[in-house]
Scaffold this motif. Structure first.
Motif, mmCIF file in Angstrom:
data_model
loop_
_atom_site.group_PDB
_atom_site.id
_atom_site.type_symbol
_atom_site.label_atom_id
_atom_site.label_comp_id
_atom_site.label_asym_id
_atom_site.label_seq_id
_atom_site.Cartn_x
_atom_site.Cartn_y
_atom_site.Cartn_z
ATOM 1 N N GLU A 109 0.805 -1.215 0.000
ATOM 2 C CA GLU A 109 0.000 0.000 0.000
ATOM 3 C C GLU A 109 0.846 1.276 0.000
ATOM 4 O O GLU A 109 0.674 2.163 -0.840
ATOM 5 C CB GLU A 109 -0.921 0.021 1.235
ATOM 6 N N TYR A 110 1.762 1.406 0.948
ATOM 7 C CA TYR A 110 2.350 2.713 1.197
ATOM 8 C C TYR A 110 3.451 3.102 0.229
ATOM 9 O O TYR A 110 3.909 4.248 0.238
ATOM 10 C CB TYR A 110 2.838 2.822 2.646
ATOM 11 N N TRP A 111 3.870 2.193 -0.627
ATOM 12 C CA TRP A 111 4.880 2.561 -1.605
ATOM 13 C C TRP A 111 4.373 3.658 -2.552
ATOM 14 O O TRP A 111 5.160 4.451 -3.050
ATOM 15 C CB TRP A 111 5.339 1.336 -2.381
ATOM 16 N N LEU A 112 3.064 3.711 -2.804
ATOM 17 C CA LEU A 112 2.548 4.796 -3.637
ATOM 18 C C LEU A 112 2.751 6.137 -2.956
ATOM 19 O O LEU A 112 3.193 7.110 -3.590
ATOM 20 C CB LEU A 112 1.059 4.594 -3.944
ATOM 21 N N LEU A 113 2.416 6.228 -1.667
ATOM 22 C CA LEU A 113 2.534 7.503 -0.962
ATOM 23 C C LEU A 113 3.986 7.975 -0.942
ATOM 24 O O LEU A 113 4.266 9.179 -1.024
ATOM 25 C CB LEU A 113 1.990 7.370 0.462
ATOM 26 N N ASP A 114 4.912 7.026 -0.847
ATOM 27 C CA ASP A 114 6.327 7.376 -0.918
ATOM 28 C C ASP A 114 6.690 7.853 -2.330
ATOM 29 O O ASP A 114 7.406 8.843 -2.495
ATOM 30 C CB ASP A 114 7.176 6.166 -0.533
ATOM 31 N N ALA B 28 2.512 -3.453 -6.113
ATOM 32 C CA ALA B 28 1.079 -3.612 -5.838
ATOM 33 C C ALA B 28 0.705 -2.593 -4.770
ATOM 34 O O ALA B 28 0.461 -2.908 -3.613
ATOM 35 C CB ALA B 28 0.793 -5.032 -5.354
ATOM 36 N N TRP B 29 0.666 -1.332 -5.201
ATOM 37 C CA TRP B 29 0.537 -0.250 -4.233
ATOM 38 C C TRP B 29 -0.876 0.336 -4.212
ATOM 39 O O TRP B 29 -1.739 -0.021 -5.003
ATOM 40 C CB TRP B 29 1.585 0.818 -4.488
ATOM 41 N N HIS B 30 -1.058 1.224 -3.256
ATOM 42 C CA HIS B 30 -2.337 1.891 -3.024
ATOM 43 C C HIS B 30 -2.879 2.462 -4.332
ATOM 44 O O HIS B 30 -2.141 3.084 -5.107
ATOM 45 C CB HIS B 30 -2.113 3.017 -2.012
ATOM 46 N N CYS B 31 -4.144 2.236 -4.592
ATOM 47 C CA CYS B 31 -4.876 2.740 -5.768
ATOM 48 C C CYS B 31 -4.665 1.919 -7.035
ATOM 49 O O CYS B 31 -5.438 2.072 -7.991
ATOM 50 C CB CYS B 31 -4.537 4.193 -6.099
ATOM 51 N N ALA B 32 -3.647 1.048 -7.085
ATOM 52 C CA ALA B 32 -3.388 0.325 -8.329
ATOM 53 C C ALA B 32 -4.512 -0.625 -8.688
ATOM 54 O O ALA B 32 -4.705 -0.964 -9.869
ATOM 55 C CB ALA B 32 -2.076 -0.453 -8.221
ATOM 56 N N ASP B 33 -5.279 -1.079 -7.713
ATOM 57 C CA ASP B 33 -6.362 -2.024 -7.974
ATOM 58 C C ASP B 33 -7.597 -1.364 -8.568
ATOM 59 O O ASP B 33 -8.411 -2.027 -9.222
ATOM 60 C CB ASP B 33 -6.747 -2.761 -6.685
ATOM 61 N N VAL B 34 -7.750 -0.040 -8.377
ATOM 62 C CA VAL B 34 -8.990 0.627 -8.773
ATOM 63 C C VAL B 34 -9.231 0.596 -10.280
ATOM 64 O O VAL B 34 -10.327 0.221 -10.731
ATOM 65 C CB VAL B 34 -9.033 2.061 -8.229
ATOM 66 N N SER C 62 4.192 12.068 -0.623
ATOM 67 C CA SER C 62 3.211 12.582 0.342
ATOM 68 C C SER C 62 3.481 12.114 1.766
ATOM 69 O O SER C 62 2.772 12.520 2.689
ATOM 70 C CB SER C 62 1.798 12.180 -0.068
ATOM 71 N N CYS C 63 4.466 11.267 1.979
ATOM 72 C CA CYS C 63 4.782 10.835 3.339
ATOM 73 C C CYS C 63 6.255 11.120 3.631
ATOM 74 O O CYS C 63 7.090 11.203 2.725
ATOM 75 C CB CYS C 63 4.462 9.358 3.554
ATOM 76 N N ALA C 64 6.560 11.248 4.913
ATOM 77 C CA ALA C 64 7.930 11.515 5.324
ATOM 78 C C ALA C 64 8.827 10.322 4.992
ATOM 79 O O ALA C 64 8.385 9.170 4.997
ATOM 80 C CB ALA C 64 7.975 11.795 6.823
ATOM 81 N N ARG C 65 10.072 10.610 4.726
ATOM 82 C CA ARG C 65 11.055 9.554 4.470
ATOM 83 C C ARG C 65 11.670 9.119 5.804
ATOM 84 O O ARG C 65 12.037 9.953 6.631
ATOM 85 C CB ARG C 65 12.139 10.052 3.523
ATOM 86 N N VAL C 66 11.793 7.821 5.967
ATOM 87 C CA VAL C 66 12.462 7.250 7.140
ATOM 88 C C VAL C 66 13.582 6.362 6.616
ATOM 89 O O VAL C 66 13.323 5.357 5.952
ATOM 90 C CB VAL C 66 11.472 6.445 8.011
ATOM 91 N N CYS D 231 -4.818 7.950 -17.353
ATOM 92 C CA CYS D 231 -4.607 8.179 -15.931
ATOM 93 C C CYS D 231 -4.129 6.934 -15.201
ATOM 94 O O CYS D 231 -3.589 7.021 -14.093
ATOM 95 C CB CYS D 231 -5.899 8.677 -15.277
ATOM 96 N N ALA D 232 -4.292 5.756 -15.808
ATOM 97 C CA ALA D 232 -3.896 4.512 -15.151
ATOM 98 C C ALA D 232 -2.434 4.159 -15.385
ATOM 99 O O ALA D 232 -1.890 3.298 -14.693
ATOM 100 C CB ALA D 232 -4.782 3.360 -15.628
ATOM 101 N N ALA D 233 -1.796 4.814 -16.343
ATOM 102 C CA ALA D 233 -0.446 4.398 -16.753
ATOM 103 C C ALA D 233 0.540 4.442 -15.594
ATOM 104 O O ALA D 233 1.343 3.513 -15.410
ATOM 105 C CB ALA D 233 0.033 5.268 -17.909
ATOM 106 N N PHE D 234 0.509 5.501 -14.805
ATOM 107 C CA PHE D 234 1.443 5.591 -13.681
ATOM 108 C C PHE D 234 1.158 4.505 -12.651
ATOM 109 O O PHE D 234 2.072 3.858 -12.137
ATOM 110 C CB PHE D 234 1.359 6.967 -13.034
ATOM 111 N N LEU D 235 -0.116 4.300 -12.343
ATOM 112 C CA LEU D 235 -0.471 3.335 -11.304
ATOM 113 C C LEU D 235 -0.084 1.916 -11.686
ATOM 114 O O LEU D 235 0.308 1.121 -10.823
ATOM 115 C CB LEU D 235 -1.974 3.394 -11.011
ATOM 116 N N ILE D 236 -0.199 1.560 -12.969
ATOM 117 C CA ILE D 236 0.037 0.168 -13.354
ATOM 118 C C ILE D 236 1.361 -0.026 -14.088
ATOM 119 O O ILE D 236 1.711 -1.148 -14.446
ATOM 120 C CB ILE D 236 -1.123 -0.385 -14.200
ATOM 121 N N GLY D 237 2.109 1.075 -14.331
ATOM 122 C CA GLY D 237 3.436 0.930 -14.911
ATOM 123 C C GLY D 237 3.490 0.933 -16.415
ATOM 124 O O GLY D 237 4.334 0.252 -17.010
ATOM 125 N N GLY D 238 2.618 1.694 -17.063
ATOM 126 C CA GLY D 238 2.648 1.792 -18.512
ATOM 127 C C GLY D 238 1.434 1.166 -19.163
ATOM 128 O O GLY D 238 0.402 0.927 -18.524
#
Length: 500
Positions: free
Chosen positions: A313-318, A407-413, A322-326, A424-431
């Motif tokens: 999930e959270y790899w998309l936010l990274d 398999a990150w957040h939003c990719a299933d939608v 949109s999320c802090a780096r740790v 709009c799906a190209a980024f989420l699914i990789g082309g």
């Protein structure tokens, strides 16, 4: 003629494809501004003649500019609208699927291209997508004054009003008002979990589809503290009069400023990592209890439930920043402390993936904290309370010249909507999608259509003792199982773990 008669007046749509009519921008409630601002949704005004339904209505106040989607313009007020896609009527009463978009309760709209309902309509559904109030307008706390009612969770109340519109009007579009499924993703899915425990939503839907439901609900104290921060950033007193004097643009800008302050301050606690100012408020009235507790006690037992989460999930936010780096062990330990994560949990993730760098351990824990573990608990508790439950996990990824798309957040939608060919799906699914991707999309569209029609998505119902889940994959990608939730490590963790 593609004209439909609603309870407020006639609307004209257009042919979205050979077999589907779309009708866009239909008001289900009055504009929530002026005398209606910060109030429960009021009835839409009727109209005479035939209203044009060939364009989406305005989006709710927000600062987001999403690819291919309309943006909010100050002055846009008629934001409480629905859109309908329906197969060319043949006289049958079709199952209805109502979509509630996500976006951290702060951004997004029903006009996003990946929510186009054409493919699902061709699968035999009447599809309805909903706009509702976001950010402070929808979820900000407004103190009561002089007996004036400023309810919490106005965005949820908008969703209830939209579902009532569906009950009263879906038959006009060929739908069966007694066979309604409500579906959503992220904060949209979490909204539905709240609807399942709300008295005002009881009986308005028969089934629910929750993809990546987000875990946090806030207490009234947290919501009131957020209001004080936002009001101060807007230069207004945190009073009903002061907040009403701030324009929607003022509150959007002020909210963004507060978010940025959290992002810049590593000592600001859990909100530093991915600041979400707004969430449903546990006020004991509109939302009587948190969904996990209510569902465990049998609320919504009569609703068939399909829950899905992604494995990363959270790899998309990274990826979108949109999320802090740790990146260090010290920061990882601080992250666990800030969220009150039980001792040993992070170490368990390290042990399960000994070669993973610190950022990957952080993203795996954060994704399961906010989405994966929460989704599994909703499914477990609904099943144990006697509700029919189905669980799925989206584990499709692709490895190419530019690296691995997870398999990150939003990719299933876009797969579930059958919209993987849209730009709009190209980024989420990789082309561009492959033939295997199209096969997966067909299976996921079929699962949603089957579940909405009969309550059967195509695999066995969930057994809480075994945790069986359907796994969505293609046959041409990385078949690794991904960092699926390490469930036993979460046994001692309670939700919500988010703290002010």
């Amino acid at each position: 003629m593609d004209i439909f008669k609603t309870t407020h007046g006639a609307v004209r749509g257009f042919r979205a494809s050979a077999d589907v009519v779309a009708v866009l921008g239909i008001p289900y409630a009055a504009p929530p501004f002026g005398a209606h601002r910060f109030r429960e949704p009021a009835p839409a005004a009727p109209w005479t003649g035939v209203r044009d339904g060939t364009a989406f209505g305005p989006v709710a106040p927000q600062s987001a500019e999403l690819p291919g989607s309309p943006v909010w313009s100050p002055g846009d007020e008629d934001i409480l609208t629905v859109n309908v896609w329906t197969p060319v009527p043949d006289g049958s009463a079709l199952p209805v699927l109502v979509w509630i978009h996500g976006g951290a309760y702060t951004f997004g709209s029903s006009a996003q291209p990946d929510f186009d309902g054409d493919a699902l309509a061709r699968a035999g559904l009447v599809v309805v997508t909903v706009n509702y109030r976001l950010g402070f307008e929808g979820f900000g706390h407004v103190p009561a004054a002089g007996g004036a009612a400023h309810p919490e969770n106005r965005g949820l109340l908008d969703q209830v009003a939209a579902l009532r519109w569906v009950r009263e009007n879906s038959a006009a579009f060929g739908g069966d008002p007694g066979n309604v499924t409500v579906a959503g993703q992220s904060s949209g899915a979490a909204s539905i979990a709240c609807l399942m425990v709300m008295d005002r939503a009881r009986g308005l839907f028969r089934r629910a589809v929750l993809h990546s439901p987000a875990s946090p609900c806030y207490t009234p104290d947290i919501a009131a503290a957020t209001t004080r921060e936002v009001a101060a950033a807007a230069g207004r007193p945190a009073t009903p009069e002061g907040l009403a004097a701030a324009t929607p643009q003022d509150l959007v800008t002020a909210s963004d400023r507060v978010v940025e302050d959290y992002r810049r301050d590593p000592a600001s606690g859990s909100r530093h990592y991915d600041p979400s100012l707004y969430a449903p408020v546990l006020d004991g009235d509109t939302l009587p209890t948190d969904p996990l507790t209510g569902i465990a006690e049998g609320a919504g037992r009569e609703v068939d439930l399909l829950v899905c989460h992604t494995t990363e999930e959270y790899w998309l936010l990274d990826a979108v920043g949109s999320c802090a780096r740790v990146t260090t062990e010290e920061r990882l330990d601080r992250f666990a402390e800030d969220f009150g994560i039980p001792e040993g949990l992070v170490a368990g993730y390290r042990a399960a993936t000994p070669d993973a760098p610190v950022p990957d351990v952080y993203l795996a824990v954060f994704g399961d904290l906010l989405f994966g573990e929460y989704a599994c608990r909703l499914a477990e508790r609904h099943a144990r309370a006697g509700g029919r439950t189905f669980l799925a996990r989206f584990d499709r990824r692709r490895t190419g010249p530019e690296g691995t798309v997870r398999a990150w957040h939003c990719a299933d939608v876009p797969f579930a909507f059958g919209n993987i060919d849209k730009d709009c799906a190209a980024f989420l699914i990789g082309g561009a999608p492959t033939s295997a991707d199209h096969d997966l999309a067909d299976r996921m569209v079929g699962a949603w259509a089957g579940f909405a029609a009969t309550g059967e998505p195509g695999w066995p119902s969930f057994d809480a003792s075994t945790g069986q889940a359907e796994v969505w994959r293609t046959d041409d990608g990385d078949e690794g199982d991904g960092p699926a939730p390490l469930r036993t490590l979460w046994a001692g963790a309670d939700f919500p773990l988010l703290r002010p």
